[in-house]
Scaffold this active site. Structure first.
Site, PDB file in Angstrom:
ATOM      1  N   LYS A 141       0.842  -1.189   0.000  1.00  0.00           N
ATOM      2  CA  LYS A 141       0.000   0.000   0.000  1.00  0.00           C
ATOM      3  C   LYS A 141       0.880   1.242   0.000  1.00  0.00           C
ATOM      4  O   LYS A 141       1.803   1.364   0.800  1.00  0.00           O
ATOM      5  CB  LYS A 141      -0.921  -0.001   1.220  1.00  0.00           C
ATOM      6  N   GLU A 153     -19.348  -5.629  10.735  1.00  0.00           N
ATOM      7  CA  GLU A 153     -20.209  -4.810  11.582  1.00  0.00           C
ATOM      8  C   GLU A 153     -21.263  -5.640  12.318  1.00  0.00           C
ATOM      9  O   GLU A 153     -21.547  -5.396  13.496  1.00  0.00           O
ATOM     10  CB  GLU A 153     -20.887  -3.717  10.743  1.00  0.00           C
ATOM     11  N   ARG A 187     -25.319  -2.132   7.923  1.00  0.00           N
ATOM     12  CA  ARG A 187     -24.946  -3.525   7.654  1.00  0.00           C
ATOM     13  C   ARG A 187     -25.197  -4.428   8.861  1.00  0.00           C
ATOM     14  O   ARG A 187     -25.146  -5.648   8.755  1.00  0.00           O
ATOM     15  CB  ARG A 187     -23.472  -3.582   7.251  1.00  0.00           C
TER      16      ARG A 187
END
Length: 651
Positions: free
Chosen positions: A290, A381, A409
């Site tokens: 990244k 979640e 969610r």
């Protein structure tokens, strides 16, 4: 919009669409990658945006568009943080400076923006399910279309990703899943899957041994009679379970390829070209870094996930100008993070939970100060909510910090696992209301309506940071579920007293001195931090000779019935304002109460909030002004109501 000061490299300048990428020789792809990476750095350094993820998949992006016949072949990007290179290569290079700006390109793939954006994304873990649906439809249509899902290792921690893989493996549909493994999401990844992938990525010797064993079994199966062949096949199947680094994916029915170097674009491109023609579900495990190619982003991947202010594209040093005061008001998330630590030090019941957003919610502060009492459960979640419910049954008071848009969610967990059992869990919903440049996938537009509908739920929203602290304390004293929403960004900067004060449930307050008995032309009822705009609106109205009172609801469930009776007894014109959808929101709660209490006779009520359509991206103030809940919109609504009333009286 183009920026004449920022020009693409000579090869990138010739790329108007992916067909131009496919026209290149494979040996030219490294140069294209270098120029694409630099162009992303040049643009984001000036205009801001998500950063590290897109730099990490430059080679993968180029290789995919070279190997696959896009847009006929379909690419599905998970979340979309990493799709900047994809946007630049698909006809949006010159418009890229408008990325995430009001009226400009979306920061995420969006179907209405380009035929190359095959699926709208912004929430994690959806790509495999969507791609499987596309691939299944392609099979039914006999179109020959190939489908690829690109998912990060962070998103792979979400349960939906495994639901999709489990189904894909059983259906044996042609589908390529590219696992972009950079070992970090927005924050460092957590969980057993993260540890498993780390072991796989370090298993180069295992891969070598695996290939040698496979060759040996192929030779054995070609010798002797059927008995020896059957024995070789059975031993081979057993050895695969031991020697395949990706045996988890193999067990789910995927052919595992990798791990591969995600920054070797030539090898990636040629590999993908071969994989395009292979049948069945395949997983390509690609190792990336990244922030690749920008040293500051590689060194601090959390900080450089996204940048909102200009920076030096060589050193990474911020170029943002200091404010005149030399300081800023605290962010709401940091007020929350600091307050939870204070409360937890006084109350050992309190534990913290977040779903892969410790920095975004500031729950990371508690994780650092009290690592044994604060938990990051990954991009999960629903699990976060049910995990919190489990702790609540054992005498703990969980504070579940999740963005409003992501709490959607976990709604079944909120209802079935927390509220139905009347468990004391606090849902601290950050980024409530319009969230700014992230756009409609990240706006917290629905939480007032969906939380207010849950039986037994207390719903509150602070207008300022002092109220946020006191409402947090109030929630910890309540024996039941509690939903607390607050916005993204800076608070008011008001001086705050030490300690906490409990606010009786369902208690609002007058902001203007109307409680002394004076009346005005209209009363403005606000819910949450959006009430901060009313002072500016009142000043504008006073210049027009219109007097507006202002009351802060604080709670939309339960409502302050005493305050509302006072309002409806003294005002025949009422405006409600909230940073959430009007349908089912705080204004609806006021109207429902007024109808049931039979106090509506002769009173006009206008509700202001988010419309029954999706609000796009821009700054929070731009979006508030667009939908009419900024200071000008509030003042305009008051004028219209007062003018309409005056006209009716004159008639």
């Amino acid at each position: 919009m183009t920026d004449p000061a920022i020009t693409p490299g000579p090869l990138l300048a010739t790329i108007e669409r992916p067909a131009d990428v496919r026209a290149l020789d494979v040996e030219q792809l490294p140069q294209l990658c270098d120029e694409l990476r630099q162009y992303i750095v040049d643009i984001v350094a000036v205009y801001g945006g998500h950063f590290g993820a897109s730099l990490g998949v430059v080679e993968l992006t180029v290789a995919l568009h070279w190997a696959y016949d896009t847009p006929e072949d379909q690419l599905v990007w998970d979340v979309g943080h990493q799709a900047y290179g994809h946007k630049i290569l698909t006809g949006r290079r010159d418009a890229f400076p408008t990325n995430r700006k009001y009226g400009g390109l979306s920061g995420f793939p969006k179907r209405s923006e380009s035929e190359y954006d095959t699926f709208g994304v912004g929430h994690a873990s959806t790509s495999i399910s969507a791609a499987l649906g596309m691939a299944t439809a392609s099979k039914l249509n006999a179109s020959g279309r190939k489908v690829v899902a690109v998912i990060g290792d962070g998103s792979m921690t979400g349960g939906l990703a495994f639901e999709g893989m489990n189904n894909a493996g059983a259906m044996d549909t042609d589908l390529l899943v590219v696992l972009n493994d950079n070992r970090i999401s927005i924050d460092p990844n957590v969980g057993a899957l993260h540890e498993y992938l780390a072991k796989v990525s370090a298993s180069g010797s295992w891969n070598t041994l695996k290939n040698e064993v496979w060759e040996m079994f192929d030779k054995m199966k070609g010798l002797g009679g059927g008995h020896l062949q059957r024995l070789a096949s059975r031993v081979e199947d057993g050895m695969k379970a031991v020697l395949t680094p990706g045996m988890l994916f193999e067990a789910l029915g995927f052919r595992y390829i990798g791990p591969t170097d995600g920054h070797d674009v030539v090898k990636l491109a040629t590999t993908l070209k071969k994989l395009r023609d292979l049948p069945g579900p395949i997983l390509l495990h690609s190792l990336t870094v990244k922030g690749k190619g920008f040293a500051p982003a590689e060194a601090d991947q959390v900080k450089w996930h996204a940048q909102s202010s200009p920076f030096d594209k060589v050193t990474g040093k911020s170029l943002a100008k200091a404010t005149a005061s030399g300081g800023k008001a605290p962010k709401y998330q940091d007020v929350f993070g600091d307050a939870i630590i204070e409360l937890a030090r006084e109350d050992d019941r309190i534990v913290g939970v977040t779903a892969a957003m410790p920095s975004g919610t500031s729950m990371g502060k508690m994780m650092k100060a009290m690592p044994d009492r604060a938990f990051d459960v990954g991009i999960a979640e629903m699990h976060a909510v049910v995990f919190a419910a489990g702790m609540a049954t054992q005498g703990k008071y969980p504070v579940c910090a999740i963005y409003s848009t992501f709490m959607q969610r976990a709604y079944d967990g909120v209802v079935h696992d927390v509220a139905l059992q009347n468990l004391p869990v606090l849902f601290a919903m950050d980024r409530a209301g319009v969230a700014g440049a992230d756009g409609p996938t990240h706006h917290g537009a629905l939480d007032i309506a969906y939380m207010r509908a849950v039986q037994g739920m207390v719903c509150a929203a602070p207008m300022d940071e002092q109220d946020l602290r006191d409402l947090l304390y109030t929630a910890t004293q309540h024996d039941g579920p509690f939903a607390l929403r607050y916005p993204r960004g800076e608070a008011t900067g008001m001086p705050m007293r030490e300690g906490f004060e409990a606010i009786p449930l369902g208690t609002g307050r007058w902001i203007t001195p109307e409680a002394d008995g004076a009346s005005g032309d209209v009363c403005i009822l606000t819910y949450g931090a959006i009430g901060g705009y009313v002072a500016e609106a009142r000043q504008t109205l006073e210049a027009d000779g219109i007097t507006a009172a202002h009351a802060d609801l604080r709670f939309c469930k339960p409502l302050d019935e005493s305050l509302l009776r006072d309002v409806f007894a003294r005002y025949d014109k009422v405006i409600t304002v909230e940073d959430g959808v009007v349908q089912g929101g705080a204004g609806s709660a006021v109207l429902e109460w007024a109808a049931d209490a039979d106090v509506l006779s002769g009173t006009q009520v206008v509700r202001l909030g988010l419309p029954d359509s999706y609000v796009e991206h821009g700054s929070q103030r731009q979006l508030h002004d667009e939908v009419g809940i900024g200071p000008d919109g509030i003042a305009q609504a008051v004028r219209a109501l007062v003018g309409a009333h005056a006209s009716a009286e004159a008639a």
